[in-house]
Design a protein around this motif. Structure first.
Motif, mmCIF file in Angstrom:
data_model
loop_
_atom_site.group_PDB
_atom_site.id
_atom_site.type_symbol
_atom_site.label_atom_id
_atom_site.label_comp_id
_atom_site.label_asym_id
_atom_site.label_seq_id
_atom_site.Cartn_x
_atom_site.Cartn_y
_atom_site.Cartn_z
ATOM 1 N N ILE A 161 0.570 -0.685 -0.106
ATOM 2 C CA ILE A 161 -0.011 0.379 0.064
ATOM 3 C C ILE A 161 1.007 1.589 0.318
ATOM 4 O O ILE A 161 0.359 2.097 -0.694
ATOM 5 C CB ILE A 161 -0.808 0.009 1.112
ATOM 6 C CG1 ILE A 161 -1.918 -1.188 1.071
ATOM 7 C CG2 ILE A 161 -1.736 1.717 1.343
ATOM 8 C CD1 ILE A 161 -3.267 -1.037 -0.236
ATOM 9 N N ASN A 162 1.730 1.176 1.044
ATOM 10 C CA ASN A 162 2.750 2.581 1.219
ATOM 11 C C ASN A 162 3.135 3.030 -0.468
ATOM 12 O O ASN A 162 3.421 4.039 -0.764
ATOM 13 C CB ASN A 162 3.539 2.233 1.970
ATOM 14 C CG ASN A 162 3.011 2.073 3.397
ATOM 15 O OD1 ASN A 162 2.402 2.734 3.431
ATOM 16 N ND2 ASN A 162 4.322 1.794 4.706
ATOM 17 N N GLU A 163 4.159 1.997 -0.951
ATOM 18 C CA GLU A 163 5.084 1.867 -1.841
ATOM 19 C C GLU A 163 3.506 2.882 -3.427
ATOM 20 O O GLU A 163 3.758 3.684 -4.078
ATOM 21 C CB GLU A 163 5.358 1.101 -3.257
ATOM 22 C CG GLU A 163 6.785 0.596 -1.947
ATOM 23 C CD GLU A 163 7.112 -1.059 -2.110
ATOM 24 O OE1 GLU A 163 6.355 -1.147 -3.251
ATOM 25 O OE2 GLU A 163 7.174 -1.161 -1.680
ATOM 26 N N LEU A 164 2.363 2.172 -3.538
ATOM 27 C CA LEU A 164 1.601 2.400 -3.901
ATOM 28 C C LEU A 164 0.611 3.549 -4.303
ATOM 29 O O LEU A 164 0.778 4.600 -4.953
ATOM 30 C CB LEU A 164 0.158 1.276 -3.978
ATOM 31 C CG LEU A 164 0.891 -0.139 -3.976
ATOM 32 C CD1 LEU A 164 -0.704 -1.232 -3.685
ATOM 33 C CD2 LEU A 164 1.000 -0.059 -6.158
ATOM 34 N N GLU A 165 1.002 3.855 -3.327
ATOM 35 C CA GLU A 165 0.272 5.859 -2.454
ATOM 36 C C GLU A 165 1.205 6.898 -3.497
ATOM 37 O O GLU A 165 0.530 7.634 -4.621
ATOM 38 C CB GLU A 165 0.350 6.635 -1.007
ATOM 39 C CG GLU A 165 -0.856 5.411 -0.461
ATOM 40 C CD GLU A 165 -0.783 5.961 1.112
ATOM 41 O OE1 GLU A 165 0.263 6.658 1.192
ATOM 42 O OE2 GLU A 165 -1.162 5.123 2.273
ATOM 43 N N SER A 166 2.018 6.443 -3.537
ATOM 44 C CA SER A 166 3.111 7.749 -4.714
ATOM 45 C C SER A 166 2.355 7.173 -5.744
ATOM 46 O O SER A 166 2.692 7.934 -7.365
ATOM 47 C CB SER A 166 4.748 7.688 -4.042
ATOM 48 O OG SER A 166 4.962 6.499 -4.368
ATOM 49 N N VAL A 167 2.463 5.648 -6.220
ATOM 50 C CA VAL A 167 2.133 6.056 -7.625
ATOM 51 C C VAL A 167 0.678 5.943 -8.260
ATOM 52 O O VAL A 167 0.748 7.043 -9.018
ATOM 53 C CB VAL A 167 1.639 3.952 -7.561
ATOM 54 C CG1 VAL A 167 1.487 4.565 -9.293
ATOM 55 C CG2 VAL A 167 3.351 3.431 -8.024
ATOM 56 N N TYR A 168 -0.336 6.695 -7.013
ATOM 57 C CA TYR A 168 -1.647 6.795 -7.662
ATOM 58 C C TYR A 168 -1.295 8.135 -7.574
ATOM 59 O O TYR A 168 -2.170 9.017 -8.415
ATOM 60 C CB TYR A 168 -2.641 6.176 -5.834
ATOM 61 C CG TYR A 168 -3.468 4.807 -6.885
ATOM 62 C CD1 TYR A 168 -2.476 4.049 -6.620
ATOM 63 C CD2 TYR A 168 -4.412 4.787 -7.322
ATOM 64 C CE1 TYR A 168 -3.199 2.050 -6.204
ATOM 65 C CE2 TYR A 168 -5.247 3.845 -7.903
ATOM 66 C CZ TYR A 168 -4.284 2.333 -7.501
ATOM 67 O OH TYR A 168 -5.129 1.007 -7.520
ATOM 68 N N ALA A 169 -0.715 8.852 -6.776
ATOM 69 C CA ALA A 169 -0.743 10.140 -6.466
ATOM 70 C C ALA A 169 -0.209 10.738 -8.026
ATOM 71 O O ALA A 169 -0.484 11.563 -8.647
ATOM 72 C CB ALA A 169 0.321 10.586 -5.566
ATOM 73 N N GLY A 170 0.927 9.759 -8.588
ATOM 74 C CA GLY A 170 1.902 9.899 -9.719
ATOM 75 C C GLY A 170 1.012 10.485 -10.986
ATOM 76 O O GLY A 170 1.270 10.430 -12.163
ATOM 77 N N ILE A 171 -0.244 9.714 -10.450
ATOM 78 C CA ILE A 171 -0.782 9.147 -12.222
ATOM 79 C C ILE A 171 -1.727 9.996 -12.347
ATOM 80 O O ILE A 171 -1.978 10.500 -13.353
ATOM 81 C CB ILE A 171 -2.304 7.678 -11.926
ATOM 82 C CG1 ILE A 171 -1.001 6.315 -11.713
ATOM 83 C CG2 ILE A 171 -2.849 7.840 -12.675
ATOM 84 C CD1 ILE A 171 -2.198 5.556 -11.671
ATOM 85 N N GLY A 172 -2.299 11.016 -10.978
ATOM 86 C CA GLY A 172 -2.796 12.276 -11.366
ATOM 87 C C GLY A 172 -2.082 13.421 -11.894
ATOM 88 O O GLY A 172 -2.534 14.306 -12.648
ATOM 89 N N ASP A 173 -0.890 13.468 -11.516
ATOM 90 C CA ASP A 173 0.294 14.278 -12.150
ATOM 91 C C ASP A 173 0.192 13.575 -13.272
ATOM 92 O O ASP A 173 0.283 15.197 -14.657
ATOM 93 C CB ASP A 173 1.082 13.912 -11.304
ATOM 94 C CG ASP A 173 1.239 14.102 -10.087
ATOM 95 O OD1 ASP A 173 0.640 15.636 -9.491
ATOM 96 O OD2 ASP A 173 2.176 14.514 -9.126
ATOM 97 N N PHE A 174 0.039 12.836 -13.358
ATOM 98 C CA PHE A 174 0.879 12.052 -14.638
ATOM 99 C C PHE A 174 -0.609 12.841 -15.926
ATOM 100 O O PHE A 174 -0.410 13.167 -17.010
ATOM 101 C CB PHE A 174 0.743 10.979 -15.687
ATOM 102 C CG PHE A 174 0.973 10.378 -16.668
ATOM 103 C CD1 PHE A 174 1.358 10.580 -17.719
ATOM 104 C CD2 PHE A 174 -0.074 9.557 -16.719
ATOM 105 C CE1 PHE A 174 1.631 9.979 -18.833
ATOM 106 C CE2 PHE A 174 -0.059 8.684 -18.341
ATOM 107 C CZ PHE A 174 0.834 9.124 -18.964
ATOM 108 N N PHE A 175 -1.686 12.456 -16.016
ATOM 109 C CA PHE A 175 -3.093 12.974 -16.048
ATOM 110 C C PHE A 175 -2.673 14.756 -17.118
ATOM 111 O O PHE A 175 -3.668 14.763 -17.589
ATOM 112 C CB PHE A 175 -4.386 12.456 -15.314
ATOM 113 C CG PHE A 175 -4.969 11.021 -15.274
ATOM 114 C CD1 PHE A 175 -4.009 10.316 -16.410
ATOM 115 C CD2 PHE A 175 -5.666 10.711 -14.677
ATOM 116 C CE1 PHE A 175 -4.709 8.811 -16.045
ATOM 117 C CE2 PHE A 175 -6.170 9.337 -15.009
ATOM 118 C CZ PHE A 175 -5.559 8.798 -15.496
ATOM 119 N N LYS A 176 -2.700 15.598 -15.653
ATOM 120 C CA LYS A 176 -2.452 17.000 -15.716
ATOM 121 C C LYS A 176 -1.843 17.191 -16.595
ATOM 122 O O LYS A 176 -2.445 17.988 -17.369
ATOM 123 C CB LYS A 176 -2.105 17.363 -14.147
ATOM 124 C CG LYS A 176 -3.533 17.490 -12.948
ATOM 125 C CD LYS A 176 -3.332 18.736 -11.721
ATOM 126 C CE LYS A 176 -2.710 16.716 -10.822
ATOM 127 N NZ LYS A 176 -2.648 17.674 -9.963
#
Ligand SMILES: C[S@@+](CC[C@H](N)C(=O)[O-])C[C@H]1O[C@@H](n2cnc3c(N)ncnc32)[C@H](O)[C@@H]1O
Length: 387
Positions: A314-329
């Motif tokens: 989970i911890n590692e994945l939190e930054s992946v999900y946040a990164g997906i938001g940045d990638f989208f933007k």
């Protein structure tokens, strides 16, 4: 040819997409449950349904409804069905069932009773009985028994239709082919814009996208269906349906991009796409999702990241999900972004407001397909980025 009820099963939650497919093919949706839709048609119609439905698991053709309070009544009612007209004495039959009857503790007992009735009947009529066993690659009879209500079907599919035959290398946590098709149908994408799939894994979403964009029948690849082992199988009709489906397959008018950080996954996806006959239509690359080259223009970008149950922490994945938001933007303006996930807490880390949350199940895990409108220019900041 006689019409009967046809029950089409699907993975839990996919019913709305299956229903839409059925209506488009000109079949009525008579009733529905969370994992199936009932329609009607002939045994010949089941050939078309097996070939064309993208989201179905099995196509069951009703032989008879009857009442049975216990196993003896089940045997008697099953013996009255003219099985010799459906199953060859030189063939093989498997019985599957779903049983909810207070007198039956083990469904295998109901299966054996049905199997006995079928083979005893055929031996009486033809002087010889078919073989029987657990393999679902020839004639399959399905019993649905709830309380004292029984419905007996011929399972015209056998092995589920999700096994299209192209995924030779599944990789970790692959999405079922029928679920991938339903997810794409849920986005409304049909090949009009580009299809971008970072984190492609074994390539299921990209391959199903290619099938949808080409209007290619999902069942063309598969060589065995149970209807082929039922007496009276109309081989000429099957060949005609296949030929027609091949003729109706069109051309690709968009780009399909599939990337993954794992070289092994991309190699597998490429090989699966080659088996599916669509490798030349998909642009593969090994890279981090954030480095995916998104074609100019519009379309959909869809990611199925790990969500912490089967892979990843989970911890590692939190930054992946946040990164997906940045990638989208930063890189996906003009597209609609989608994330398929089974972890609502991780989804919050994306930091964008989802305009739709479409419910799905991946096996037993409740999932959501989250849709993000990634507007060009000022509308983006007003409507999609969370304060
Ligand atoms: C749940 S799987 C996707 C399964 C896929 N839908 C299928 O049907 O096979 C997630 C994928 O994301 C990939 N992945 C994980 N982290 C990544 C990253 N930072 N960039 C790109 N891909 C990544 C993994 O290699 C894995 O193949």
């Amino acid at each position: 040819m006689k019409k009967s009820r046809i029950l089409i099963t699907c993975a839990k939650g996919i019913t709305p997409f299956l229903k839409e497919e059925l209506l488009r093919l000109g079949f009525p949706a008579l009733s529905e449950t969370i994992a199936g839709v009932a329609t009607e048609g002939t045994l010949d119609d089941t050939l078309r349904l097996n070939l064309l439905l993208r989201t179905a698991h099995r196509v069951l053709f009703l032989i008879r409804d009857f009442i049975a309070r216990d196993a003896d009544e089940l045997y008697r009612a099953m013996s009255e069905i003219a099985w010799e007209e459906y199953i060859s004495e030189d063939g093989y039959v498997c019985v599957t069932s779903s049983v909810d009857n207070p007198g039956i503790r083990d469904t295998r007992f109901a299966n054996v009773k049905c199997k006995d009735a079928i083979v005893d009947r055929i031996r009486k009529k033809r002087g010889k009985r078919p073989d029987s066993g657990p393999d679902q690659d020839r004639a399959v009879v399905n019993l649905y028994w709830k309380g004292d209500q029984c419905s007996v079907y011929i399972d015209t599919s056998g092995e589920p239709l999700s096994r299209r035959g192209y995924r030779k290398i599944p990789m970790a946590a692959p999405m079922q082919e029928t679920l991938a098709a339903a997810v794409i149908l849920a986005t409304g994408w049909n090949g009009g814009g580009h299809f971008v799939n970072p984190m492609c894994g074994s390539g299921t979403l990209a391959i199903e996208a290619a099938f949808i964009a080409l209007n290619r029948a999902p069942g063309l690849q598969r060589i065995n269906y149970c209807f082929m082992h039922i007496k009276g199988f109309n081989e000429q009709l099957w060949n005609n349906l296949r030929a027609q489906a091949k003729k109706e397959a069109g051309k690709l008018h968009c780009r399909i991009v599939a990337t993954d950080i794992s070289r092994e996954a991309v190699d597998a996806a490429r090989r699966n796409a080659a088996t599916a006959g669509v490798e030349h239509l998909i642009e593969f690359a090994v890279c981090d999702y954030s480095e995916t080259s998104v074609p100019q223009g519009s379309g959909i970008i869809i990611l199925n990241p790990e969500y912490g149950d089967r892979m990843g922490r989970i911890n590692e994945l939190e930054s992946v999900y946040a990164g997906i938001g940045d990638f989208f933007k930063q890189k996906c303006r003009g597209y609609t972004g989608y994330i398929f996930t089974g972890n609502a807490d991780l989804a919050k880390k994306v930091g964008l407001r989802a305009k739709r949350r479409i419910p799905f199940f991946n096996g037993r895990i409740e999932c959501r397909l989250l849709a993000y409108e990634l507007y060009e220019g000022s509308r983006k900041s007003k409507e999609t980025i969370m304060p």
